[in-house]
Design an enzyme around this catalytic site. Structure first.
Site, PDB file in Angstrom:
ATOM      1  N   MET A  70       0.822  -1.203   0.000  1.00 53.41           N
ATOM      2  CA  MET A  70       0.000   0.000   0.000  1.00 53.41           C
ATOM      3  C   MET A  70       0.860   1.259   0.000  1.00 53.41           C
ATOM      4  O   MET A  70       0.468   2.298  -0.515  1.00 53.41           O
ATOM      5  CB  MET A  70      -0.916   0.020   1.228  1.00 53.41           C
ATOM      6  CG  MET A  70      -1.974  -1.073   1.253  1.00 53.41           C
ATOM      7  SD  MET A  70      -2.954  -0.932   2.757  1.00 53.41           S
ATOM      8  CE  MET A  70      -3.889  -2.459   2.695  1.00 53.41           C
ATOM      9  N   CYS A  71       2.028   1.188   0.608  1.00 56.33           N
ATOM     10  CA  CYS A  71       2.948   2.326   0.656  1.00 56.33           C
ATOM     11  C   CYS A  71       4.013   2.158  -0.432  1.00 56.33           C
ATOM     12  O   CYS A  71       4.375   1.036  -0.792  1.00 56.33           O
ATOM     13  CB  CYS A  71       3.624   2.418   2.017  1.00 56.33           C
ATOM     14  SG  CYS A  71       2.469   2.641   3.391  1.00 56.33           S
TER      15      CYS A  71
END
Length: 672
Positions: free
Chosen positions: A533-534
């Site tokens: 997600m990052c």
């Protein structure tokens, strides 16, 4: 008889003059200390009445320069006289201090004398000299004026001191003279009683012989526009006028009736004329006279003056002039042909206000770009400020500020002169179906994005997913915009410019972000773990990639073909790059750059456009131009739509058929 005393000019330098000199130094003169023509002006001497004592208080004998002084044809205030000269600006304070001031002054004085002796021309009598040094980092300016005046030997005497003009002229004559000078203010003039009527006639001093023919001596008057306000000392311009008359007409000018004209408004019923009149007597005309005229400083000594603008300048304007200093200095020695105006006028749209977006915005500002718009749908989180330089801890509080708006606000705080705006906007993506209840909102978002594309020249794709770049790729290709793409890996990055819709001068068309794919962009965001997600990268990578993307844009803008610039030939092995014959002044303009931080290496790559590309192919672009939002909605909702539209699905089928046609011999044994 008393000796005539003269009031020297007092320079009045408007702050606008220094602003214009700064611009001229940075953009035109650069390292040159060549003389630049300058046009100054002065007005009639003025006095004001002291309310307490009732006495007249003399104001300065001002000699004024401003920003308009660099324009020879600028308009003057009413009743102002032109004075022409030069300004010579030095590169260092030592050069300014050590300049051969005697030689400079002598040259200016010689020009005045030559115009008198050789040409009998009075237009150069007001000639002046200004030397300067501009400390552009501190906004401190050192300057020294010289007003060369020819010295009479012996000195001029005056009979019975200076008197009011009305003692020698009638009100009608003074009103007539005022009318003449109001129509055309001239520094020096001749006056005689009017041939017809009760007024006066005037003429240029060059017409001395013909104008005063058959005119009695006591009716001949020499006039000049007097900047001095003092009742007993005329202004500096009279010195050169007297020198002119003695040199050109030596036999008839030993005694002169002189009118010091100081009236800019007619005195009607009051009769309060401020002009002065006197009869002057001079000695025999000699050869070339000496000259004086360097201005004294406020301490009453011969020396330079200093103007410190920094404390009085509007900080915003100070910043506006200072922020681009580095860029303008590039053009002095390194890149004289650098077109900074073209860069500054480029309007940039940044899709993504995260780590890449923040660094790209800062670097764009460093290049002088002042129109920056950011688009992002996210909010500032606590993990952002240490990696994204446009955010602070306070931006994370209360759920976080919208990223795009917060970034734009911070850009304005960094430099108030930037035109920055932020828009909270989600970019719809293929593989992410749109619920029926959200179709109208998505349609409005797409329309807003299209409008933003129309308003900008260059678009940066700085998002954190592959599929979010599809719609901007299509819009950029259709609208002929410069599209810059930057993407990050852990220790690798990709920076590229999308090729335009048409072929380049080499007959080739450069590809876009999707041209190497044989599948359509699809959902890559669902079911991701935290590390997915990052954007997990080495911390220095984003700033390197962002700066590279901006530098590539600027190099492209400097290329004579702009968006159509061909990519340089790939480098093979240890071969040296081939210099482009008509490249950018900043060097090469590659198509793609792939950076490898682990090896500290950049690799230029050229990628051709693919006629079945799901992002920039004519098939996709024409479908968008024909069907508009309906085509987009179908791409968002139907996973296989883009592959079917471009024919990629047929390629997949053909590949499968080839695989199925292979005769696999399962009984042939194991060769390993």
């Amino acid at each position: 008889m008393p000796v005539v005393q003269f009031t020297q000019f007092s320079s009045l330098v408007q702050p606008t003059f220094w602003h214009e000199l700064t611009r001229l130094k940075l953009e035109v003169l650069k390292l040159s200390d060549a003389s630049v023509p300058l046009t100054a002006h002065y007005s009639a001497g003025r006095t004001i009445k002291d309310r307490n004592t009732g006495q007249e208080v003399a104001l300065g004998c001002n000699f004024t320069v401003g920003s308009e002084s660099f324009d020879e044809k600028h308009s003057l205030p009413p009743f102002a006289v032109v004075a022409k000269g030069i300004v010579k600006n030095y590169n260092t304070i030592d050069e300014f201090k050590n300049a051969d001031k005697r030689a400079l002054f002598s040259q200016a004085a010689d020009e005045i004398w030559d115009s008198i002796e050789k040409d009998h021309d009075a237009s150069a009598l007001n000639r002046f000299l200004l030397i300067t040094f501009a400390d552009l980092k501190k906004y401190k300016y050192y300057y020294w004026f010289a007003f060369p005046a020819l010295v009479a030997h012996p000195l001029w005497d005056i009979e019975d001191d200076w008197k009011e003009a009305k003692e020698q002229f009638t009100d009608k004559q003074l009103l007539s003279l005022h009318g003449h000078l109001e129509a055309s203010t001239t520094p020096y003039f001749l006056v005689r009683p009017a041939v017809a009527g009760d007024g006066v006639d005037i003429a240029p001093v060059e017409d001395y012989t013909s104008f005063f023919a058959n005119v009695p001596t006591d009716s001949q008057t020499i006039g000049f526009f007097d900047p001095s306000p003092h009742p007993s000392s005329p202004g500096w311009p009279l010195r050169n006028l007297l020198a002119y008359l003695r040199a050109v007409h030596p036999t008839t000018t030993s005694t002169l009736r002189v009118l010091c004209w100081r009236d800019t408004e007619p005195a009607h019923e009051s009769g309060q004329w401020k002009s002065r009149f006197g009869v002057l007597t001079g000695g025999p005309a000699e050869g070339k006279p000496s000259a004086v005229g360097w201005e004294k400083n406020p301490q009453g000594k011969l020396g330079a003056r200093a103007a410190d603008l920094a404390p009085m300048m509007d900080p915003t304007r100070l910043a506006d002039q200072a922020v681009d200093l580095n860029l303008k200095l590039m053009r002095w020695r390194i890149l004289p042909s650098l077109d900074l105006e073209k860069v500054a006028q480029t309007k940039c749209l940044l899709l993504g206000a995260g780590t890449l977006g923040c660094y790209v915005a800062r670097t764009l500002m460093g290049w002088g770009i002042r129109n920056i718009t950011l688009v992002d749908s996210g909010r500032v989180s606590f993990s952002n400020p240490v990696r994204q330089p446009l955010f602070e801890f306070e931006d994370c509080l209360g759920g976080g500020k919208p990223k795009a708006e917060a970034a734009a606000e911070r850009l304005k705080k960094i430099f108030p002169g930037v035109n920055a705006a932020g828009h909270s906007l989600a970019i719809p993506m293929p593989g992410h179906p749109i619920p029926p209840s959200s179709v109208e909102q998505v349609k409005a978002d797409v329309a807003k994005l299209e409008a933003l594309f129309d308003e900008h020249d260059a678009v940066f794709l700085l998002m954190d997913s592959r599929e979010s770049r599809w719609l901007p790729t299509v819009l950029g290709t259709a609208k002929g915009k410069i599209v810059m793409n930057a993407a990050l890996g852990f220790d690798t990055f990709l920076v590229m410019r999308h090729g335009p819709r048409t072929e380049g001068p080499d007959g080739k068309r450069l590809g876009c972000y999707y041209c190497n794919d044989i599948v359509a962009p699809a959902d890559s965001l669902t079911d991701r773990t935290l590390d997915e997600m990052c954007t997990v990268t080495r911390p220095g990578l984003a700033s390197i990639a962002a700066s590279t993307a901006v530098e590539l844009l600027v190099s492209l803008l400097q290329h004579p073909l702009g968006i159509n610039a061909p990519a340089p030939a790939p480098v093979v092995g240890n071969q040296q790059p081939v210099e482009e014959a008509n490249g950018s002044v900043l060097g090469q303009v590659p198509h793609q750059l792939r950076g490898f931080l682990a090896q500290f290496r950049n690799m230029p790559i050229v990628g051709a456009a693919y006629n079945r590309c799901t992002g920039c192919s004519d098939t996709v672009v024409k479908a968008y131009e024909t069907r508009g939002f309906d085509m987009m909605l179908q791409a968002f909702n139907e996973t296989k739509y883009l592959e079917h539209l471009t024919g990629l699905d047929k390629i997949h089928e053909e590949a499968n058929e080839v695989l199925e046609a292979v005769d696999w011999d399962e009984d042939a044994g194991d060769d390993f």
